[in-house]
Enzyme design. Structure first.
Site, mmCIF file in Angstrom:
data_model
loop_
_atom_site.group_PDB
_atom_site.id
_atom_site.type_symbol
_atom_site.label_atom_id
_atom_site.label_comp_id
_atom_site.label_asym_id
_atom_site.label_seq_id
_atom_site.Cartn_x
_atom_site.Cartn_y
_atom_site.Cartn_z
ATOM 1 N N LYS A 22 22.564 31.534 37.886
ATOM 2 C CA LYS A 22 23.062 31.709 39.050
ATOM 3 C C LYS A 22 23.769 33.311 39.053
ATOM 4 O O LYS A 22 23.760 34.054 39.976
ATOM 5 C CB LYS A 22 24.297 30.753 39.281
ATOM 6 N N ASN A 23 24.432 33.633 38.107
ATOM 7 C CA ASN A 23 25.101 34.867 37.798
ATOM 8 C C ASN A 23 24.307 36.030 37.473
ATOM 9 O O ASN A 23 24.952 37.081 37.751
ATOM 10 C CB ASN A 23 26.170 34.748 36.678
ATOM 11 N N CYS A 126 41.325 32.994 43.729
ATOM 12 C CA CYS A 126 40.540 31.804 43.493
ATOM 13 C C CYS A 126 41.396 30.917 42.369
ATOM 14 O O CYS A 126 42.259 31.289 41.892
ATOM 15 C CB CYS A 126 39.137 32.029 43.503
ATOM 16 N N ARG A 131 42.032 37.412 40.137
ATOM 17 C CA ARG A 131 40.788 38.223 40.623
ATOM 18 C C ARG A 131 40.711 39.277 41.560
ATOM 19 O O ARG A 131 39.997 39.240 42.626
ATOM 20 C CB ARG A 131 39.752 37.279 40.844
ATOM 21 N N PRO A 132 41.403 40.437 41.180
ATOM 22 C CA PRO A 132 41.347 41.493 42.222
ATOM 23 C C PRO A 132 40.144 42.463 42.036
ATOM 24 O O PRO A 132 39.106 42.193 41.133
ATOM 25 C CB PRO A 132 42.585 42.450 41.480
ATOM 26 N N LEU A 135 39.279 47.418 40.270
ATOM 27 C CA LEU A 135 38.190 48.278 39.358
ATOM 28 C C LEU A 135 36.999 48.529 40.206
ATOM 29 O O LEU A 135 36.382 49.587 39.811
ATOM 30 C CB LEU A 135 38.259 47.573 38.088
ATOM 31 N N ASP A 316 33.130 31.247 30.615
ATOM 32 C CA ASP A 316 32.385 30.406 31.766
ATOM 33 C C ASP A 316 32.048 29.049 30.723
ATOM 34 O O ASP A 316 31.473 27.963 31.360
ATOM 35 C CB ASP A 316 31.097 30.816 32.144
ATOM 36 N N ILE A 338 40.347 35.997 29.359
ATOM 37 C CA ILE A 338 39.529 36.818 30.435
ATOM 38 C C ILE A 338 40.437 36.413 31.782
ATOM 39 O O ILE A 338 40.925 37.245 32.499
ATOM 40 C CB ILE A 338 38.010 36.419 30.451
ATOM 41 N N ARG A 408 27.348 24.179 43.460
ATOM 42 C CA ARG A 408 27.408 25.751 43.396
ATOM 43 C C ARG A 408 26.762 26.448 42.316
ATOM 44 O O ARG A 408 26.018 27.452 42.340
ATOM 45 C CB ARG A 408 28.947 26.384 43.363
HETATM 46 C C1 EPZ Z 1 31.785 37.226 36.635
HETATM 47 O O1 EPZ Z 1 32.966 37.290 37.494
HETATM 48 C C2 EPZ Z 1 31.212 35.709 36.783
HETATM 49 N N1 EPZ Z 1 30.884 35.622 38.164
HETATM 50 C C3 EPZ Z 1 32.151 34.928 36.335
HETATM 51 O O2 EPZ Z 1 31.546 33.657 36.398
HETATM 52 C C4 EPZ Z 1 32.721 35.237 34.744
HETATM 53 O O3 EPZ Z 1 33.555 33.987 34.548
HETATM 54 C C5 EPZ Z 1 33.020 36.552 34.956
HETATM 55 O O4 EPZ Z 1 32.187 37.552 35.471
HETATM 56 C C6 EPZ Z 1 33.442 36.721 33.470
HETATM 57 O O5 EPZ Z 1 32.254 36.742 32.650
HETATM 58 C C7 EPZ Z 1 29.550 36.089 38.558
HETATM 59 O O6 EPZ Z 1 28.931 36.825 37.885
HETATM 60 C C8 EPZ Z 1 29.038 35.831 39.889
HETATM 61 P P1 EPZ Z 1 35.060 40.266 35.697
HETATM 62 P P2 EPZ Z 1 33.487 38.581 37.824
HETATM 63 O O7 EPZ Z 1 35.220 41.200 36.779
HETATM 64 O O8 EPZ Z 1 32.628 39.708 37.906
HETATM 65 C C9 EPZ Z 1 39.729 41.542 35.902
HETATM 66 C C10 EPZ Z 1 31.299 31.363 37.344
HETATM 67 O O9 EPZ Z 1 32.019 30.118 36.887
HETATM 68 N N2 EPZ Z 1 39.271 42.121 37.213
HETATM 69 O O10 EPZ Z 1 34.321 40.141 34.582
HETATM 70 O O11 EPZ Z 1 34.491 38.574 39.153
HETATM 71 C C11 EPZ Z 1 39.408 39.970 36.363
HETATM 72 O O12 EPZ Z 1 40.654 39.367 37.080
HETATM 73 C C12 EPZ Z 1 32.119 32.854 37.452
HETATM 74 O O13 EPZ Z 1 30.129 31.509 37.261
HETATM 75 C C13 EPZ Z 1 40.154 43.179 37.404
HETATM 76 O O14 EPZ Z 1 41.574 43.046 36.863
HETATM 77 O O15 EPZ Z 1 34.606 38.780 36.681
HETATM 78 C C14 EPZ Z 1 39.557 39.284 34.993
HETATM 79 O O16 EPZ Z 1 40.459 39.081 34.408
HETATM 80 C C15 EPZ Z 1 33.608 32.461 37.417
HETATM 81 N N3 EPZ Z 1 40.200 44.226 38.458
HETATM 82 C C16 EPZ Z 1 38.513 40.391 34.157
HETATM 83 O O17 EPZ Z 1 38.762 41.532 34.811
HETATM 84 C C17 EPZ Z 1 38.735 44.270 39.040
HETATM 85 O O18 EPZ Z 1 38.402 45.040 39.781
HETATM 86 C C18 EPZ Z 1 36.892 39.984 34.266
HETATM 87 O O19 EPZ Z 1 36.570 39.787 35.413
HETATM 88 C C19 EPZ Z 1 37.792 43.334 38.525
HETATM 89 C C20 EPZ Z 1 38.292 42.505 37.499
#
Ligand code: EPZ
Length: 429
Positions: A22-23, A126, A131-132, A135, A316, A338, A408
């Protein structure tokens, strides 16, 4: 609302075909907005998130065709989707669409790169944390975009096109890296992305973009260098296997006992999770078909883990591993680094008899000899599936509510588990 009833206590034996990730599928589909030619994706999982994203992309002007099932393909074979965004007809992604799926915010990068402007609703919080997107926006600013937030929308402009730049992520972000890549491929000049995410889904996106004509070096390492090109073309790409789905079923087998081959997946995609299972006493072997997971009678040993970006233990799979540890011999400590709020499954696992105590970002899981079935529900996809795993090993019936979370992210969940001997039934309602 549909429910799933599981009658626990059956060992799992047989084989489970692993679907496309999915991801990986979601960012690959979004990459179709970068070209006016057709991007054909093979092995796309049949999931409600894929359907929802298709709707969002068609709102921006992408035409979609789905190839029919071929003779010999089972219902579990992924689909082939062709996406053609000859023109971007709308540069706005409204709140009603983006709020249903956070990953749809990533359309900001291709729309901005191609059209010089984008107006995308902020996704909001969420269940697993705030989840801001700061970045993601920082990355686009480093590529020369002017961004302001107004009425809940990110308004991004780059009237003269994006320009190569240096993007240094202060923390590893998968979505940030996807956004930076999709912004950089059509930018003028060279972009360097430092502290990039190394997740296999990032590597898969980079591989597909390369087939479309992008020039990318270093994907899969923390330093990615992108040399912008004037345009991208169509491509044909097979979505990589879902390491989280594979890890989930591996933990299910570890929990119930049995012998299952996870077809089509390679250990390098989930080595950290497999290592944790091996330490817990599970037999793992790589075969020509995939990964063979076996546990026969021996007790599950308590193992401590800490979630980390790839190649560390994936967040995950944290909920699923916790389900396994509820029946371990001894006490394990599970640290989530994370997301700040990814322990929603704890109180539901407790309904099955699990003993878990939370101390900040650590869950202390004291193994119990048995779990007993109960009605449960969860607030996100991975938490829901951890309850499925626990239900498979619990005595009696477990009723999982809010099944739409599972739909999902897990293709043909009941069918895949049933064919290995689990007693799983969906109850429509
Ligand atoms: C991806 O989410 C995945 N989603 C998530 O899977 C997965 O848990 C996550 O990566 C970590 O591996 C998809 O690929 C669709 P991040 P993503 O940006 O990209 C912080 C599932 O169950 N952050 O790597 O949204 C954030 O809050 C989902 O399939 C900022 O602070 O995750 C987190 O603490 C859930 N500012 C960390 O970074 C930002 O602008 C990592 O998040 C972006 C992120």
């Amino acid at each position: 609302m549909d429910k799933i009833r599981i009658t626990g206590g059956q060992r799992l034996n047989g084989s489970i075909p692993i679907s496309g990730a999915k991801n990986a599928a979601l960012p690959l589909m979004i990459a179709s907005l970068l070209t006016d030619e057709t991007l054909t994706l093979v092995n796309v999982p049949r999931l409600s998130d894929v359907t929802a994203l298709s709707r969002i992309l068609s709102n921006h002007g992408a035409d979609r065709t789905v190839a029919g099932k071929r003779i010999g393909q089972s219902a579990e074979s992924g689909q082939t989707i062709s996406l053609t965004a000859r023109q971007i007809v709308d540069t706005c992604a409204p709140y009603e669409l983006v709020s249903t799926m956070r990953a749809s915010f990533w359309v900001i990068a291709p729309i901005l790169a191609r059209m010089g402007e984008a107006r995308i609703s902020l996704p909001g919080g969420c269940a697993i944390g705030t989840r801001p997107v700061d970045l993601l926006l920082m990355a686009l600013e480093r590529l020369g975009a002017e961004i302001r937030i107004e009425n809940g929308y990110a308004l991004a402009r780059a009237p003269k096109g994006l320009k190569g730049g240096e993007i240094v992520f202060p923390k590893v972000t998968v979505g940030g890296t996807h956004t930076a890549l999709m912004g950089a491929v059509l930018a003028q000049g060279t972009t360097v992305i430092e502290n990039a995410a190394c997740e296999p889904e990032v590597t898969d996106l980079a591989a597909c973009l390369t087939k479309m004509g992008a020039r990318i070096e270093g994907a899969g390492t923390p330093r990615i260098v992108v040399t912008g090109v004037a345009r991208l073309g169509g491509a044909h790409h097979t979505v990589l296997p879902d390491r989280i789905e594979a890890g989930t079923y591996a933990m299910a087998v570890a929990m119930t006992g049995g012998d299952v081959v996870l077809e089509g997946v390679t250990p390098d995609l989930l080595q950290a999770a497999l290592d944790a299972l091996i330490r817990a006493g599970v037999d793992i072997t790589a075969t020509n078909e995939g990964i063979r997971v076996r546990r026969n009678g021996a007790a599950i040993a308590a193992v401590d883990i800490e979630t980390q970006p790839f190649p560390g233990f994936p967040t995950d799979l944290q909920a699923q591993f916790m389900a396994l540890m509820t029946m371990a011999k001894g006490t394990s400590r599970i640290r989530e680094t994370i997301f700040e709020n990814r322990f929603m499954h704890v109180q539901e696992l407790a309904r099955l008899g699990a003993r878990i105590r939370l101390d900040g970002d650590v869950a202390i899981v004291e193994g119990v000899p048995k779990l007993t079935g109960a009605p449960v529900m969860a607030t996100d996809l991975r938490a829901s599936v951890s309850l499925v795993i626990a239900g498979l090993a619990a005595e009696g019936d477990t009723m999982i509510n809010r099944v739409y979370h599972l739909d999902r992210g897990f293709e043909a969940l009941e069918a895949k588990l049933s064919r290995c001997g689990a007693l799983v039934e969906r109850i429509s309602g």
